[in-house]
Design a protein around this motif. Structure first.
Motif, PDB file in Angstrom:
ATOM      1  N   THR A 241       0.855  -1.191   0.000  1.00 48.24           N
ATOM      2  CA  THR A 241       0.000   0.000   0.000  1.00 48.24           C
ATOM      3  C   THR A 241       0.887   1.235   0.000  1.00 48.24           C
ATOM      4  O   THR A 241       2.083   1.149   0.335  1.00 48.24           O
ATOM      5  CB  THR A 241      -0.915   0.008   1.233  1.00 48.24           C
ATOM      6  OG1 THR A 241      -0.102  -0.034   2.426  1.00 48.24           O
ATOM      7  CG2 THR A 241      -1.850  -1.204   1.225  1.00 48.24           C
ATOM      8  N   ILE A 306      -6.192   5.096   3.164  1.00 43.54           N
ATOM      9  CA  ILE A 306      -6.459   3.674   3.312  1.00 43.54           C
ATOM     10  C   ILE A 306      -7.684   3.496   4.208  1.00 43.54           C
ATOM     11  O   ILE A 306      -7.744   4.061   5.305  1.00 43.54           O
ATOM     12  CB  ILE A 306      -5.252   2.934   3.904  1.00 43.54           C
ATOM     13  CG1 ILE A 306      -4.010   3.129   3.013  1.00 43.54           C
ATOM     14  CG2 ILE A 306      -5.550   1.454   4.075  1.00 43.54           C
ATOM     15  CD1 ILE A 306      -2.759   2.496   3.570  1.00 43.54           C
ATOM     16  N   TYR A 313      -8.643  -4.127   2.276  1.00 44.77           N
ATOM     17  CA  TYR A 313      -8.194  -2.758   2.490  1.00 44.77           C
ATOM     18  C   TYR A 313      -8.402  -1.980   1.191  1.00 44.77           C
ATOM     19  O   TYR A 313      -7.989  -2.438   0.119  1.00 44.77           O
ATOM     20  CB  TYR A 313      -6.717  -2.721   2.881  1.00 44.77           C
ATOM     21  CG  TYR A 313      -6.433  -3.301   4.243  1.00 44.77           C
ATOM     22  CD1 TYR A 313      -6.323  -2.489   5.360  1.00 44.77           C
ATOM     23  CD2 TYR A 313      -6.262  -4.674   4.406  1.00 44.77           C
ATOM     24  CE1 TYR A 313      -6.061  -3.026   6.610  1.00 44.77           C
ATOM     25  CE2 TYR A 313      -6.003  -5.221   5.648  1.00 44.77           C
ATOM     26  CZ  TYR A 313      -5.901  -4.387   6.748  1.00 44.77           C
ATOM     27  OH  TYR A 313      -5.651  -4.915   7.976  1.00 44.77           O
ATOM     28  N   VAL A 315      -7.708   1.455  -1.016  1.00 44.60           N
ATOM     29  CA  VAL A 315      -6.775   2.571  -1.174  1.00 44.60           C
ATOM     30  C   VAL A 315      -7.389   3.565  -2.144  1.00 44.60           C
ATOM     31  O   VAL A 315      -7.703   3.217  -3.287  1.00 44.60           O
ATOM     32  CB  VAL A 315      -5.400   2.087  -1.683  1.00 44.60           C
ATOM     33  CG1 VAL A 315      -4.459   3.267  -1.857  1.00 44.60           C
ATOM     34  CG2 VAL A 315      -4.810   1.061  -0.729  1.00 44.60           C
TER      35      VAL A 315
END
Length: 410
Positions: A241, A306, A313, A315
Motif C-alpha cells: 500500500t 487507506i 483494504y 486505497v
C-alpha cells in the motif's frame, strides 16, 4: 573598446556568487519524472562507445528511431542481396539470352532480382522464382542471406522484448507525492514524503533513500556539487500500500538548524529514490524524483487514503497528494529541542500535581494517628453492683487503643 581583466592567483580565496531566487531555482538537478537534467558534451570517442554497446544503445533510443532502424535493416539487406543476384544474372548472361539456363529462374531484371531477395529472406516462396543448379555462386549467396536474416530477426526480437521490459517503463508505475511535508512525529520534527505503486503486483526488497544536493558557483566559475545523505527510519519497505517515508530531523540531519524562514531562503534539492525488485519479472528498478524548498510544505500532514472494509483494504489514490495543515513550530529543530529542555516537567509542577514527590515524602515523618479511648460505663445503683459482682473501683475502667507502631516493646 578593450576589456579590463583582473588577475587571479590560485592562493586567492574564492567566494560563492550570490544568486537570486529567480536564477538558482530555474533548473533542477533531477526532474520530477526522475530523469537527470545533465547534458554531456565533448565525450571522447562518443560514437565509438555507442557502436560498441549497440544493444544498450538501441534499448535506450526512442521507439520511432528504433522502428526506422529496423525497417532500414530489412530493406537494405533485401536491396543488397538483390543487387548481388542481379550482378550474377548479368554475368551469367540471363538478362540477354532468354534461352540460356538461368542461375535463378524468372530473374531477368533488377526488379525480379530484388523480389527474389525479398522472397528468400522472408521465406514467402510464391513459386515462380527459384534457384537452379547451374550457378554455385548464387547458391552460396542464398545460404549467406538466410543466415543473416536469422541474425536480424533474433536481434530485432531481442531489442523489442528488452525495450518493452525496460526498467523505465516499470518505474513509471511507482509514483511519489507532488510535495514533501514537515510536521511533528513523536515530539520530533520530521520530513516525510509519500510513495506508492499503481499496480496490484507486490514489490520485493524495496529500499528508500534520500539526499540533499547543493550546487555552489564560485567567482572563478567553478561549480561544486555536494551530496548529503538523510537517515531514513524504516528504509526497507514492502510497497503493498502507499507508504509515507520519514526522516527525523535530529542533530545528525543537515536540516537540524533550518527554520521555516531559512527553508524559504535556502537553495538545495531533495533527491529521493526507491529501488525495488519486481516480483513478476525479477528485474531491479529504481524510481526517482526531487523536491525544491518551495515544494517542501512546513506544517502539513498527508491525509489518510487507506480504508478498512469487511473483506479488504481500500486505497483511494485521489488522496495521494492531498495534505492538511497542522500546528507545527516555525523554529528549527535545534531551537525546538532547546525549548523542550527548558520547559518544566509536569511531574514537578505544582499546577499539575499538588502532591509532593516521592523523595520528599521519604524524609517526612508519617502523620500521627489519633488515639481511640474506649470507656466502659456501668449502672451505679447498688442493686446492679451487687448483681454483677463488680466493685466500685472497677466501674471507671478505661481502655486506650494505640496504633501498632506505638505499642511498647516487651
Amino acid at each position: 573598446m578593450r576589456k579590463q581583466y583582473t588577475s587571479v592567483s590560485p592562493s586567492d580565496d574564492t567566494t560563492a556568487l550570490s544568486v537570486t531566487p529567480a536564477q538558482h531555482r530555474k533548473h533542477r538537478y533531477v526532474r520530477k519524472e526522475g530523469s537527470c537534467n545533465v547534458l554531456f558534451r565533448h565525450v571522447p570517442e562518443e560514437w565509438l562507445l555507442f557502436v560498441t554497446d549497440i544493444f544498450t544503445t538501441l534499448v535506450e533510443i526512442r521507439w520511432r528511431v528504433m522502428f526506422l532502424i529496423f525497417a532500414l535493416s530489412y530493406i537494405l539487406s533485401w536491396l543488397f542481396f538483390g543487387i548481388i543476384f542481379w550482378i550474377i544474372a548479368l554475368a551469367h548472361g540471363d538478362l540477354k539470352d532468354l534461352s540460356n539456363d538461368p542461375c535463378v529462374y524468372e530473374v531477368r531484371s533488377f526488379t525480379a532480382a530484388f523480389l527474389f531477395s525479398l522472397e528468400t529472406q522472408t521465406t514467402i516462396g510464391y513459386g515462380f522464382r527459384g534457384m537452379s543448379e547451374n550457378c554455385m555462386v548464387a547458391i552460396i549467396n542464398v545460404t549467406i542471406q538466410d543466415v543473416i536474416s536469422c541474425f536480424i530477426d533474433t536481434f530485432v526480437i531481442g531489442i523489442v522484448v528488452a525495450k518493452m521490459a525496460s526498467a523505465r517503463k516499470r518505474a513509471q508505475t511507482v509514483g511519489f507525492s507532488n510535495c514533501a511535508v514537515i510536521n511533528l512525529r513523536d515530539s520530533f520534527l520530521c520530513l516525510s514524503w509519500r510513495v506508492g505503486d499503481y499496480r496490484r503486483h507486490h514489490l520485493v526488497e524495496g529500499t528508500a533513500r534520500a539526499q540533499i544536493v547543493r550546487s555552489t558557483v564560485h567567482t572563478t566559475g567553478k561549480v561544486d556539487v555536494t551530496y548529503k545523505d538523510l537517515v531514513i527510519q524504516q528504509s526497507d519497505v514492502i510497497l503493498v500500500t502507499p507508504t509515507t517515508i520519514f526522516h527525523k530531523i535530529d542533530s545528525s540531519s543537515p536540516l537540524y538548524k533550518m527554520s521555516l524562514e531559512d527553508l524559504r531562503k535556502d537553495d538545495f534539492e531533495l533527491v529521493v529514490s526507491f529501488t525495488y525488485t519486481d516480483d513478476s519479472t525479477g528485474i531491479l528498478h529504481q524510481s526517482r524524483t526531487s523536491y525544491t524548498p518551495a515544494e517542501i510544505l512546513w506544517g502539513q500532514l498527508f491525509q489518510e487514503m487507506i480504508r478498512v472494509s469487511r473483506r479488504n483494504y481500500r486505497v483511494d489514490y485521489t488522496m495521494f497528494h492531498h495534505t492538511a495543515k497542522v500546528l507545527v513550530p516555525e523554529v528549527s529543530a535545534e531551537d525546538y529541542e532547546r525549548k523542550k529542555q527548558l520547559r518544566p516537567s509536569p511531574r514537578h509542577s505544582p499546577r499539575h500535581s499538588p502532591r509532593s514527590s516521592p523523595r520528599q515524602n521519604h524524609h517526612k515523618q508519617p502523620p500521627k494517628l489519633p488515639t481511640v479511648t474506649v470507656e466502659l460505663v456501668t449502672d451505679n445503683s447498688p442493686e446492679a453492683e451487687m448483681a454483677a459482682g463488680i466493685s466500685t473501683s472497677q466501674v471507671d475502667h478505661r481502655d486506650t487503643l494505640m496504633p501498632p507502631n506505638e505499642l511498647p516493646s516487651t
